[in-house]
Scaffold this motif. Structure first.
Motif, short mmCIF file in Angstrom:
data_model
loop_
_atom_site.label_atom_id
_atom_site.label_comp_id
_atom_site.label_asym_id
_atom_site.label_seq_id
_atom_site.Cartn_x
_atom_site.Cartn_y
_atom_site.Cartn_z
N ARG A 104 24.55 33.76 1.90
CA ARG A 104 24.89 34.69 0.83
C ARG A 104 26.24 35.35 1.08
O ARG A 104 26.51 35.85 2.17
CB ARG A 104 23.81 35.77 0.74
N THR B 91 26.79 39.03 -3.78
CA THR B 91 26.10 37.98 -4.54
C THR B 91 24.80 38.53 -5.12
O THR B 91 24.01 39.14 -4.41
CB THR B 91 25.77 36.78 -3.63
N VAL C 70 19.17 31.70 -2.55
CA VAL C 70 20.08 32.77 -2.13
C VAL C 70 19.81 34.03 -2.96
O VAL C 70 19.79 35.15 -2.43
CB VAL C 70 21.56 32.33 -2.27
N THR D 289 18.48 37.84 -1.88
CA THR D 289 19.11 39.08 -2.34
C THR D 289 18.05 40.04 -2.86
O THR D 289 18.05 41.24 -2.54
CB THR D 289 20.14 38.78 -3.46
#
Length: 331
Positions: free
Chosen positions: A178, A182, A215, A219
């Motif tokens: 990441r 992001t 990804v 997050t």
């Protein structure tokens, strides 16, 4: 220092709410002495309010007895505020509908009839208070718990018995991929905010292979873990399905992993899991997939707030079973 002030605020709010609920009970007692009987819808309230006061007093004692900073104080204030609002609504209904000794017979009769129109609202308030009492009981147990999860022998034995794969390796791998900032567009979206704050709110993210879903999942998970940090009433469990790991392609292994994570974050061994472990001859045999799923359902219900993050569902080998499990969780 801020945490100390938060604790003081919680204790003060508890004292005020206990006093308020006690006065409402006194009002019900007064009505009972006048009318000899209270309306059916108010009978449950007369049971729940003393229970609420007792639970609050126990919680206050537990908070007074601990010297450690507790990140749950902010959440507790919200629960106590919610309780206070419900008791205030109830008090307003009682003021309008319950006769007093000084009322005329005609006024008493009119109030008795009027009370019937509030049955649904009173029942709703009673249900809300029951839910709040459950949450307050959980926080009381958290404040007074002496269980040390990492050293408790039985807890470690149950974890070994579950034999769950560790999804943290996938999480850490995705975090390394990441780039800074992001996924902020998603964390700031209305959909995500709604999912994070609403009860029983499923959110499905989909996209073509290789578009960055894993990804983005990392997050989301990072954000939720930060959100839950320090509050024993908020827990997170997650799982990453993975084509490169046979154990992480199995929906039962996902259930075992979720159970293991919820166990690790519990203030004590959950009764449902303890029962399952005992019925399996204390870990000498393995339970059925259905029994594991039912235990997961029970453990989720035992906690005030649970976040579950699942990634790469298309990499699960048992699609039908997985979807049935997701339906159960969404319920």
């Amino acid at each position: 220092m801020a945490e100390v002030w938060a604790a003081v605020g919680v204790v003060a709010s508890i004292v005020q709410l206990v006093d308020f609920s006690t006065r409402v009970v006194s009002r019900l007692d007064e009505f009972c002495s006048v009318a000899k009987e209270i309306p059916k819808s108010f009978r449950h309230v007369k049971t729940e309010l003393p229970l609420l006061a007792t639970t609050l007093e126990q919680l206050k004692s537990a908070i007074d007895a601990t010297s450690e900073a507790n990140g749950s104080n902010k959440a507790l204030l919200a629960v106590i505020t919610g309780c206070n609002e419900q008791v205030a609504q109830l008090d307003a209904i009682l003021e309008k509908t319950l006769p007093k000794a000084s009322d005329s017979l005609r006024t008493k009769g009119m109030k008795a009839i009027a009370s019937l129109h509030h049955d649904a609202k009173v029942e709703s308030i009673t249900t809300a208070l029951q839910n709040y009492i459950g949450i307050l009981t959980f926080y009381y147990a958290a404040a007074s718990s002496t269980l040390q999860p990492l050293t408790d022998a039985k807890l470690c034995k149950i974890r070994q018995w579950l034999s769950a794969p560790d999804p943290s390796t996938n999480y850490q791998k995705a975090l390394k991929l990441r780039q800074a900032d992001t996924g902020l567009w998603f964390l700031e979206s209305k959909e995500y905010t709604r999912w994070k704050t609403a009860a029983t709110s499923p959110l499905w993210l989909y996209g073509i292979p290789g578009c960055g879903k894993t990804v983005l999942s990392s997050t989301v998970l990072h954000n939720v873990l930060e959100h839950c940090q320090g509050d024993p009433g908020k827990v997170t469990a997650y799982f990453f399905f993975d084509f490169n790991d046979a154990q992480k392609q199995n929906h039962e292994m996902m259930v075992r992993s979720l159970l293991c994570q919820l166990l690790q974050q519990s203030i004590r061994i959950p009764a449902s899991l303890d029962t399952l472990f005992s019925s399996s001859e204390n870990g000498q045999r393995q339970p059925s997939a259905h029994a594991l799923l039912e235990t997961l359902r029970s453990m989720i219900h035992e906690l005030p707030q649970v976040y579950i993050v699942l990634d790469a569902l298309d990499e699960c080998a048992q699609r039908v079973e997985l979807m049935e499990t997701l339906e159960m969780i969404a319920e």
